[in-house]
Design an enzyme around this catalytic site. Structure first.
Site, PDB file in Angstrom:
ATOM      1  N   CYS B 105      33.257  84.603 -91.881  1.00 59.16           N
ATOM      2  CA  CYS B 105      32.644  83.378 -91.354  1.00 59.16           C
ATOM      3  C   CYS B 105      32.508  82.360 -92.504  1.00 59.16           C
ATOM      4  O   CYS B 105      33.429  82.223 -93.319  1.00 59.16           O
ATOM      5  CB  CYS B 105      31.304  83.745 -90.699  1.00 59.16           C
ATOM      6  SG  CYS B 105      30.548  82.497 -89.647  1.00 59.16           S
ATOM      7  N   THR B 106      31.389  81.673 -92.598  1.00 60.18           N
ATOM      8  CA  THR B 106      31.234  80.653 -93.637  1.00 60.18           C
ATOM      9  C   THR B 106      30.947  81.243 -95.020  1.00 60.18           C
ATOM     10  O   THR B 106      30.696  80.480 -95.968  1.00 60.18           O
ATOM     11  CB  THR B 106      30.129  79.642 -93.264  1.00 60.18           C
ATOM     12  OG1 THR B 106      28.944  80.359 -92.909  1.00 60.18           O
ATOM     13  CG2 THR B 106      30.570  78.787 -92.090  1.00 60.18           C
TER      14      THR B 106
END
Lengths: 232, 232
Positions: B105-106
């Site tokens: 993800c981030t």
């Protein structure tokens, strides 16, 4: 405040559970606006899942408020709970008032031991599916089964699918779609190996062998509990 | 002992992370025989993920041993880490020795801020994909991207797919197949709503609106960090 403005989820957590049976549904359900979680256990000391992850209970079994959704994860630690009267009483009391009871993986065996699955269609981890009949349930080979107010799922990762289904039941299609998108749930498993029927035979045999000891213990426990419930 | 007999995973965990970016890969990788996890943060006090789940670090940033796999999850708390020199130094030091670095993800934005993505193809949560270029990476719209020794994944749940891919890289097909079967990973998402391209437009708009504030902050941070890295 409308009855839908808040949602209280009571999740039983316990030593040697499988953390993802809980963290998968937590990821989904905690995104419902107004949702609060209670992580319920007998004491508030940190406990470890079956592979060592530390989880922290925040609510005592005998102090838990009534839940809208009662979440019961599984994992090897489920064995001990199946004869644990305070836990089984807690589940029965909660189930009486909950809008939904929600078992993930072998959490279904705990619910079964509490008498919550009698006469219901239900599912559990593929390796324990044959045990559901000992609790008066009709075993269904499906990823998510909804019968009345009980939602049951297959093993571990299927808790994500079950939780999204529950969002749909509680809040409608769009609420579930938004959460599915936020968590980018467009899975691409690298193999066809998610069920014993689709997995390569060697992988399935290795997996079954790894489960052998717990499988034997679970069968014995299921038989004993079944006699206690007067079901066999 | 063969070099493959053990596997040390160092996972950065931090306040306001998204727990599933970590717990998904934990579920997969912890099933590799000989695997041990270090949950690394600046102090050992329990911390909360973005929705309140308590996680417990067990290893201090400056005491973490070298990892075979460096796992970097994301979530809103990633913002603060992108200018945090002790964290960025830790990542650079670990990355130098690790067999694989693995962003979920981030978490890719943190890796980018540490300079780990320069010249690499990489991916991240769909809502942040356009930010990767600020770190000298080539953004790829895919669920899992392997470039050299960096494995990156899309949002949240894609960490499961990425971790299985990593098991395949580290231990071969069958090891990954057995784990996939043990966790019954044969997903059945209830909707076609896992990516902005497949989600119903209303759901996508609601989701983007919910992300608006963090999206703006992330763009600003990416620009600032990019200047610091001398990349724009």
């Amino acid at each position: 405040m409308s009855p839908d403005a808040s949602l209280r989820v009571g999740a039983l957590i316990f030593p040697a559970m499988d953390q993802m049976d809980f963290t998968g549904p937590f990821e989904v359900l905690s995104q419902i606006p107004g949702c609060t979680f209670h992580l319920v256990w007998k004491d508030l000391a940190p406990l470890r899942d079956t592979r060592g992850l530390v989880l922290k209970p925040d609510t005592l079994l005998n102090e838990a408020p009534p839940s809208d959704v009662l979440l019961v994860p599984g994992g090897p630690g489920q064995e001990k709970l199946m004869d644990d009267e305070p836990v089984l009483s807690f589940l029965r009391d909660q189930a009486r008032q909950a809008r939904y009871t929600f078992s993930v993986c072998t959490g279904a065996l705990i619910c079964g031991a509490a008498g919550l699955l009698r006469g219901l269609r239900a599912t559990t981890h593929w390796n324990s599916l044959h045990l559901l009949e000992y609790f008066g349930a009709m075993a269904v080979e499906a990823r998510v089964v909804v019968d009345g107010k009980h939602v049951s799922t297959g093993g571990v990762t299927s808790g994500i699918d079950g939780a999204l289904r529950l969002v749909q039941l509680l809040r409608g299609d769009q609420a579930a779609q938004v959460i599915q998108l936020a968590m980018q749930y467009a899975p691409e498993p690298p193999f066809q190996s998610g069920t014993p029927g689709t997995a390569p035979p060697e992988a399935a045999e290795t997996c079954r062998a790894a489960f052998r000891r717990i499988s034997e213990a679970r069968l014995e426990t299921a038989r004993r509990v079944s006699r206690r419930l007067g079901l066999c």
